[in-house]
Design a protein around this motif. Sequence first.
Motif, PDB file in Angstrom:
ATOM      1  N   LEU A 102       0.863  -1.184  -0.034  1.00  0.00           N
ATOM      2  CA  LEU A 102      -0.039   0.015  -0.013  1.00  0.00           C
ATOM      3  C   LEU A 102       0.909   1.344  -0.038  1.00  0.00           C
ATOM      4  O   LEU A 102       1.826   1.331   0.490  1.00  0.00           O
ATOM      5  CB  LEU A 102      -1.034  -0.039   1.200  1.00  0.00           C
ATOM      6  CG  LEU A 102      -2.137   1.185   1.303  1.00  0.00           C
ATOM      7  CD1 LEU A 102      -3.348   0.470   1.949  1.00  0.00           C
ATOM      8  CD2 LEU A 102      -1.596   2.292   2.084  1.00  0.00           C
ATOM      9  N   THR A 103       0.236   2.301  -0.643  1.00  0.00           N
ATOM     10  CA  THR A 103       1.239   3.551  -0.892  1.00  0.00           C
ATOM     11  C   THR A 103       0.145   4.580  -1.234  1.00  0.00           C
ATOM     12  O   THR A 103      -1.043   4.346  -1.292  1.00  0.00           O
ATOM     13  CB  THR A 103       2.220   3.675  -1.881  1.00  0.00           C
ATOM     14  OG1 THR A 103       3.346   4.712  -1.804  1.00  0.00           O
ATOM     15  CG2 THR A 103       1.840   3.529  -3.309  1.00  0.00           C
ATOM     16  N   GLY A 104       0.706   5.957  -1.181  1.00  0.00           N
ATOM     17  CA  GLY A 104      -0.511   6.944  -1.331  1.00  0.00           C
ATOM     18  C   GLY A 104      -0.676   7.229  -2.857  1.00  0.00           C
ATOM     19  O   GLY A 104       0.053   6.876  -3.750  1.00  0.00           O
ATOM     20  N   PRO A 105      -1.405   8.213  -2.933  1.00  0.00           N
ATOM     21  CA  PRO A 105      -1.946   8.585  -4.219  1.00  0.00           C
ATOM     22  C   PRO A 105      -1.082   9.225  -5.339  1.00  0.00           C
ATOM     23  O   PRO A 105      -1.405   9.428  -6.368  1.00  0.00           O
ATOM     24  CB  PRO A 105      -3.218   9.355  -4.020  1.00  0.00           C
ATOM     25  CG  PRO A 105      -2.919   9.933  -2.705  1.00  0.00           C
ATOM     26  CD  PRO A 105      -2.419   8.911  -1.961  1.00  0.00           C
ATOM     27  N   PHE A 106       0.051   9.868  -4.705  1.00  0.00           N
ATOM     28  CA  PHE A 106       0.989  10.762  -5.301  1.00  0.00           C
ATOM     29  C   PHE A 106       2.451  10.024  -5.267  1.00  0.00           C
ATOM     30  O   PHE A 106       3.362  10.801  -5.731  1.00  0.00           O
ATOM     31  CB  PHE A 106       0.627  12.114  -5.158  1.00  0.00           C
ATOM     32  CG  PHE A 106      -0.580  12.739  -5.454  1.00  0.00           C
ATOM     33  CD1 PHE A 106      -0.949  13.019  -6.758  1.00  0.00           C
ATOM     34  CD2 PHE A 106      -1.476  12.914  -4.472  1.00  0.00           C
ATOM     35  CE1 PHE A 106      -2.310  13.324  -7.250  1.00  0.00           C
ATOM     36  CE2 PHE A 106      -2.722  13.348  -5.102  1.00  0.00           C
ATOM     37  CZ  PHE A 106      -3.014  13.755  -6.073  1.00  0.00           C
ATOM     38  N   ASP A 107       2.678   9.206  -4.612  1.00  0.00           N
ATOM     39  CA  ASP A 107       3.970   8.497  -4.333  1.00  0.00           C
ATOM     40  C   ASP A 107       4.272   7.928  -5.514  1.00  0.00           C
ATOM     41  O   ASP A 107       3.779   7.376  -6.529  1.00  0.00           O
ATOM     42  CB  ASP A 107       3.899   7.400  -3.319  1.00  0.00           C
ATOM     43  CG  ASP A 107       3.473   8.007  -1.672  1.00  0.00           C
ATOM     44  OD1 ASP A 107       3.854   9.406  -1.885  1.00  0.00           O
ATOM     45  OD2 ASP A 107       3.078   7.463  -1.035  1.00  0.00           O
ATOM     46  N   PRO A 108       5.761   7.633  -5.560  1.00  0.00           N
ATOM     47  CA  PRO A 108       6.396   7.026  -6.977  1.00  0.00           C
ATOM     48  C   PRO A 108       5.964   5.708  -6.731  1.00  0.00           C
ATOM     49  O   PRO A 108       5.849   5.091  -5.615  1.00  0.00           O
ATOM     50  CB  PRO A 108       7.766   7.309  -6.770  1.00  0.00           C
ATOM     51  CG  PRO A 108       8.178   7.754  -5.252  1.00  0.00           C
ATOM     52  CD  PRO A 108       6.717   8.456  -5.049  1.00  0.00           C
TER      53      PRO A 108
END
Length: 274
Positions: A102-108
């Motif tokens: 899981l990662t954020g909506p603007f992370d690479p």
Amino acid sequence: MQQFARLHTDKGAVPVILKGTEHLDLRPIVSDISADSIAGGALIDVDTSRLSPIGGDFTYLAPIDGVRQIAATGFNYKKHIEEFKMKPPTEPEVFLKAMTSLTGPFDPISRGGDDGVKLDWETELAIVLGRETTNISAAEAADHIFGYVCINDISDRATQVDKEGQQHLVRAKSRPTYSPIGPYLTTGIDAMKLDVWTKLNGRFEQQGNTSDMLFGVHEMVAYFSSHMTLLPGDVIATGTPPGVGFGKNRFMAIGDVLECGITGLGAQRHDIRS
């Protein structure tokens, strides 16, 4: 409709609710948007009259903190099934992705693996559970759904199928950054009438609508709950429309820019890195 988000500011993570163009600080009501705050009911019909807007610089985080399970299905859009000339499944597929993807909506997004990675996109509507759920019917599902988020089920097609033709979904979809979600966690919408889209380097690759689903969101929650206990804040990815890279033999490379979004759930943007 309510739209929630989590922001990274100079004071750390801040939960917010959107009102027009403003991001209103939810900390007078909840400390964060998490499994506990979702299950506790404090985010239902939020009174925004005493909330103040967030000022200064911020970036978007994943809209739920502490997701415990990312469940998913495949081949749930009729046109996607037709795209691959497959026979429609008679029941949903069930698999899990690692929480660490899981990662954020603007992370690479990191390709990971070796030079043979075939990095693919799959923009999907994801259901967010509002309470513990086990063995319910589709008629009961609406009372167990808190809201919806956009998720991109990033996949390495090179490791998804082995030499014998066997599928290995977990290993192909669980590397770090392979599950970007957000930016908004949205409640009070008709999930079966939403546009879903993906762009790679500014070019549309996917354009679909959730009305094309074979199994709707209520059927999906009921089916998954018959095989596992779902917890507040858990995410169920509901499949992707046609237009994935695998069907075109076109995959993402370092330096590419991936964008995706769903009606009412906001849009993501990711740089592809090594």
